[in-house]
Scaffold this motif. Structure first.
Motif, PDB file in Angstrom:
ATOM      1  N   GLN A 125      -8.979  -2.919 -10.814  1.00 36.44           N
ATOM      2  CA  GLN A 125      -8.976  -3.794  -9.637  1.00 36.44           C
ATOM      3  C   GLN A 125      -9.487  -5.206  -9.937  1.00 36.44           C
ATOM      4  OE1 GLN A 125      -7.471  -2.450  -6.553  1.00 36.44           O
ATOM      5  NE2 GLN A 125      -6.854  -1.417  -8.433  1.00 36.44           N
ATOM      6  N   ARG A 133      -3.692   5.779 -23.846  1.00 38.53           N
ATOM      7  CA  ARG A 133      -4.523   6.523 -22.901  1.00 38.53           C
ATOM      8  C   ARG A 133      -5.558   7.296 -23.699  1.00 38.53           C
ATOM      9  NH1 ARG A 133      -0.908   9.745 -19.453  1.00 38.53           N
ATOM     10  NH2 ARG A 133      -0.493   7.721 -18.532  1.00 38.53           N
ATOM     11  N   GLN A 180      -8.445   0.305  -0.139  1.00 36.59           N
ATOM     12  CA  GLN A 180      -7.578   0.466  -1.303  1.00 36.59           C
ATOM     13  C   GLN A 180      -8.308   0.107  -2.594  1.00 36.59           C
ATOM     14  OE1 GLN A 180      -6.842  -1.087   1.624  1.00 36.59           O
ATOM     15  NE2 GLN A 180      -4.635  -1.364   1.893  1.00 36.59           N
ATOM     16  N   ARG A 238      -9.091   8.495 -17.137  1.00 37.10           N
ATOM     17  CA  ARG A 238      -9.098   9.958 -16.969  1.00 37.10           C
ATOM     18  C   ARG A 238     -10.263  10.644 -17.669  1.00 37.10           C
ATOM     19  NH1 ARG A 238      -2.864  11.111 -15.998  1.00 37.10           N
ATOM     20  NH2 ARG A 238      -2.432   9.008 -15.267  1.00 37.10           N
ATOM     21  N   VAL A 252      -1.732  -1.573  -9.590  1.00 30.44           N
ATOM     22  CA  VAL A 252      -1.796  -0.320 -10.339  1.00 30.44           C
ATOM     23  C   VAL A 252      -0.644  -0.386 -11.346  1.00 30.44           C
ATOM     24  CG1 VAL A 252      -1.597   2.195 -10.232  1.00 30.44           C
ATOM     25  CG2 VAL A 252      -2.680   0.961  -8.337  1.00 30.44           C
ATOM     26  N   LYS A 281      -4.772   9.021  -1.756  1.00 33.63           N
ATOM     27  CA  LYS A 281      -5.639   7.884  -1.441  1.00 33.63           C
ATOM     28  C   LYS A 281      -4.845   6.588  -1.474  1.00 33.63           C
ATOM     29  CE  LYS A 281     -10.158   9.557  -2.599  1.00 33.63           C
ATOM     30  NZ  LYS A 281     -11.429   9.133  -3.173  1.00 33.63           N
ATOM     31  N   SER A 282      -5.113   5.716  -0.503  1.00 34.97           N
ATOM     32  CA  SER A 282      -4.358   4.473  -0.441  1.00 34.97           C
ATOM     33  C   SER A 282      -4.717   3.560  -1.612  1.00 34.97           C
ATOM     34  CB  SER A 282      -4.647   3.761   0.885  1.00 34.97           C
ATOM     35  OG  SER A 282      -6.019   3.448   0.990  1.00 34.97           O
ATOM     36  N   VAL A 283      -3.700   2.924  -2.172  1.00 35.66           N
ATOM     37  CA  VAL A 283      -3.893   1.954  -3.255  1.00 35.66           C
ATOM     38  C   VAL A 283      -2.914   0.807  -3.032  1.00 35.66           C
ATOM     39  CG1 VAL A 283      -4.546   3.751  -4.914  1.00 35.66           C
ATOM     40  CG2 VAL A 283      -2.172   2.995  -4.815  1.00 35.66           C
ATOM     41  N   LYS A 284      -3.254  -0.338  -3.627  1.00 38.28           N
ATOM     42  CA  LYS A 284      -2.324  -1.463  -3.572  1.00 38.28           C
ATOM     43  C   LYS A 284      -1.454  -1.366  -4.820  1.00 38.28           C
ATOM     44  CE  LYS A 284      -5.237  -4.171  -0.575  1.00 38.28           C
ATOM     45  NZ  LYS A 284      -6.208  -5.257  -0.375  1.00 38.28           N
ATOM     46  N   LEU A 302      -6.556  -6.165 -13.659  1.00 32.62           N
ATOM     47  CA  LEU A 302      -5.120  -6.383 -13.445  1.00 32.62           C
ATOM     48  C   LEU A 302      -4.810  -7.713 -12.751  1.00 32.62           C
ATOM     49  CD1 LEU A 302      -3.722  -2.808 -12.693  1.00 32.62           C
ATOM     50  CD2 LEU A 302      -3.302  -4.239 -14.696  1.00 32.62           C
ATOM     51  N   TYR A 307      -0.211   0.015 -24.784  1.00 27.56           N
ATOM     52  CA  TYR A 307      -0.999   0.875 -23.895  1.00 27.56           C
ATOM     53  C   TYR A 307      -1.355   2.175 -24.609  1.00 27.56           C
ATOM     54  CZ  TYR A 307      -1.873   4.063 -19.951  1.00 27.56           C
ATOM     55  OH  TYR A 307      -2.410   4.977 -19.087  1.00 27.56           O
ATOM     56  N   LEU A 344      -1.752   7.370  -3.558  1.00 32.31           N
ATOM     57  CA  LEU A 344      -1.720   7.910  -4.914  1.00 32.31           C
ATOM     58  C   LEU A 344      -2.657   9.115  -4.887  1.00 32.31           C
ATOM     59  CD1 LEU A 344      -0.746   7.117  -7.878  1.00 32.31           C
ATOM     60  CD2 LEU A 344      -2.951   5.976  -8.110  1.00 32.31           C
ATOM     61  N   ASP A 348      -4.289   7.209   5.014  1.00 33.58           N
ATOM     62  CA  ASP A 348      -5.532   7.479   4.273  1.00 33.58           C
ATOM     63  C   ASP A 348      -6.665   7.737   5.268  1.00 33.58           C
ATOM     64  OD1 ASP A 348      -8.216   6.642   3.175  1.00 33.58           O
ATOM     65  OD2 ASP A 348      -7.096   6.434   1.302  1.00 33.58           O
ATOM     66  N   ASP A 370      -6.739   2.890 -21.721  1.00 37.62           N
ATOM     67  CA  ASP A 370      -6.925   3.462 -20.387  1.00 37.62           C
ATOM     68  C   ASP A 370      -7.982   4.559 -20.440  1.00 37.62           C
ATOM     69  OD1 ASP A 370      -6.750   4.518 -17.855  1.00 37.62           O
ATOM     70  OD2 ASP A 370      -4.571   4.794 -17.878  1.00 37.62           O
ATOM     71  N   GLN A 386      -0.462   4.127 -15.169  1.00 35.49           N
ATOM     72  CA  GLN A 386      -1.677   4.742 -14.614  1.00 35.49           C
ATOM     73  C   GLN A 386      -1.338   5.832 -13.598  1.00 35.49           C
ATOM     74  OE1 GLN A 386      -3.490   0.833 -13.401  1.00 35.49           O
ATOM     75  NE2 GLN A 386      -5.340   1.717 -14.261  1.00 35.49           N
ATOM     76  N   ALA A 387      -0.116   5.786 -13.074  1.00 38.18           N
ATOM     77  CA  ALA A 387       0.297   6.771 -12.065  1.00 38.18           C
ATOM     78  C   ALA A 387       0.988   7.975 -12.698  1.00 38.18           C
ATOM     79  CB  ALA A 387       1.217   6.115 -11.043  1.00 38.18           C
ATOM     80  N   THR A 436       0.818  -1.216   0.000  1.00 38.41           N
ATOM     81  CA  THR A 436       0.000   0.000   0.000  1.00 38.41           C
ATOM     82  C   THR A 436       0.858   1.275   0.000  1.00 38.41           C
ATOM     83  OG1 THR A 436      -1.763  -1.145   1.178  1.00 38.41           O
ATOM     84  CG2 THR A 436      -1.827   1.260   1.232  1.00 38.41           C
ATOM     85  N   ASN A 477     -10.936   2.752  -3.420  1.00 39.98           N
ATOM     86  CA  ASN A 477     -10.343   3.985  -3.937  1.00 39.98           C
ATOM     87  C   ASN A 477     -10.109   3.926  -5.444  1.00 39.98           C
ATOM     88  OD1 ASN A 477     -10.199   5.452  -1.563  1.00 39.98           O
ATOM     89  ND2 ASN A 477      -8.117   4.780  -1.046  1.00 39.98           N
ATOM     90  N   ARG A 478      -9.974   2.722  -6.003  1.00 35.48           N
ATOM     91  CA  ARG A 478      -9.660   2.568  -7.430  1.00 35.48           C
ATOM     92  C   ARG A 478     -10.798   1.941  -8.225  1.00 35.48           C
ATOM     93  NH1 ARG A 478      -5.661   4.889  -9.769  1.00 35.48           N
ATOM     94  NH2 ARG A 478      -5.471   3.241 -11.306  1.00 35.48           N
TER      95      ARG A 478
END
Lengths: 160, 284
Positions: free
Chosen positions: B35, B10, B105, B56, A63, A56-59, B38, B8, A53, A113, B53, A67-68, A50, B108-109
């Protein structure tokens, strides 16, 4: 084909070329040498990886680095400042909130978070907030105590 | 674990995303929070050649009330965003389920559109959408269509969604004052996936009869389903307990290391009764 990723990690702008399939956790550990973020289950269950991002917490095993792109990432290495440990780190130390310590970076980032959402969490809220983080040593009791203590410190800091 | 290599892209707009998916001809896959997708890609159970992707595309985010009173949830809305949205709080079954979907987590995604497209047979949200009789709005370069949820889930990880289509929104009926709803589930503790999860809506009581009942179950069958035998038993005057006994009628109950067929079927009947009781209690 390599993709260019620009992101801010622990306040430092970083530029990395990655394969699209590179995971955020690999970028952190292998490209940026930030090995405080751990890999355990690698199946988005245990929460050892964790990070936050954009707050906010993400694993980070679930990810993609691409994406980051453009994001603000904080890892355990970014929690302490020149003034000393982050209140969560200090509270885990003071309250013996760990045994082997493997899950600790993820626990602390999940707790970060939580404290961003509320600085006065109940024990139920704390347990709910770390439901995505597994500790195989402690039985969680001291982890909950540590997060509660850190919240008290943060509230006192805000009041002071 | 590392996914197989892929290209990939976007997406810069919804139209761009749809054009990319169409050009991919079935080998391109959209990714939002990732989530569900992946983990499958890491296990190489999914090997898309191209990932588009859509994460956004702001136009696919958020909750709004439609002119006809229905509520629209953008496909890219995360569980965490749904939890914070006051419009959704009055849906009792959503208030029950959302805090327990995945973990912080994941919430959040993870997005509602992604979860719906993924069509996991044990995912919570499909049961809720089924109970609510939601509508899945999808778009492709060929245009837009609204798919009734009743026919959407067709098997484990199989749905009515075509490979070039994207879920743009989920439309829920506006809440009725005379109905109460609830969600109850027993989860497998490590994964959080439901062994049996039940969404129930009940109400419109007149005399000693219920005039409305909707029950949907996840984690039990090949895909989430409406428990029509339970619903008709309730409408026919049966008690919650008696009606709940029909939870698995006509369904091939799943069996795995966490719950064998007999246990899972039993859990389903217990959760149906509890969900109905909780939904009815909300009416008071």
């Amino acid at each position: 084909m390599a993709e260019h990723v620009s992101l801010v990690v622990n306040g430092v702008p970083r530029e990395v070329d990655v394969e699209p399939r590179r995971l955020l956790v690999q970028l952190l550990r292998e490209d940026l040498d930030l090995t405080g973020t751990h890999i355990a289950c690698d199946t988005s269950q245990c929460g050892a990886c964790t990070v936050t991002l954009d707050g906010k917490s993400v694993k980070s095993c679930t990810v993609l680095a691409v994406q980051a792109d453009g994001a603000n990432v904080t890892t355990i290495e970014g929690m302490a400042t020149a003034d000393g440990l982050h209140p969560l780190q200090a509270a885990f130390w003071e309250n013996h909130g760990l045994q082997c310590g493997f899950c600790t970076p993820g626990m602390i980032m999940s707790a970060a978070d939580l404290l961003a959402r509320t600085t006065d969490p109940t024990d139920d809220e704390i347990r709910h907030a770390i439901a995505g983080n597994f500790c195989r040593c402690t039985g969680y009791q001291n982890i909950v105590t540590a997060i509660r203590a850190a919240a008290t410190t943060v509230r006192a800091g805000a009041a002071g | 674990m590392i996914p197989a290599a892929f290209d990939y892209v976007r997406a810069t707009s919804l139209d761009d995303a749809l054009a990319r998916l169409a050009a991919g001809g079935g080998s391109a896959k959209a990714i939002a929070g990732g989530q569900s997708l992946l983990p499958l890609m890491k296990l190489r159970l999914a090997r898309p050649e191209t990932l588009v992707d859509i994460g956004r595309l702001a136009e696919l985010k958020g909750v709004r009330r439609l002119g006809d009173g229905r509520v629209s949830i953008g496909g890219l809305t995360t569980y965490d965003e749904m939890l914070r949205d006051m419009t959704l709080h009055r849906y009792g079954l959503l208030a029950d389920a959302l805090p327990n979907i995945g973990d912080v987590q994941v919430r959040n995604r993870g997005t509602i559109g992604g979860a719906t497209a993924h069509a996991d047979p044990a995912s919570d949200m499909p049961a809720i959408l089924l109970a609510l009789d939601a509508e899945v709005v999808v778009r492709s370069v060929r245009g837009e269509r609204a798919i009734p949820i009743a026919g959407f889930f067709q098997g484990a990880f199989a749905s009515a969604l075509e490979p070039d289509e994207l879920i743009t929104e989920l439309r829920l009926p506006g809440g009725r004052e005379d109905l109460g709803s609830a969600y109850r589930a027993i989860e497998q503790p490590a994964s959080g996936y439901s062994i049996a999860g039940v969404a129930a809506i009940i109400g419109a009581r007149s005399g000693d009869r219920w005039g409305f009942c909707s029950v949907a179950i996840t984690g039990v069958g090949e895909h989430p389903y409406r428990a029509t035998a339970v619903e008709s038993a309730i409408l026919g005057g049966a008690s919650f307990e008696a009606a709940a006994a029909h939870a698995c009628d006509g369904v091939t109950v799943a069996s795995d290391i966490h719950a064998d067929r007999e246990y899972r079927a039993h859990v389903a009947t217990v959760q149906v009764r509890r969900a109905l009781e909780a939904a009815a209690a909300r009416l008071a």
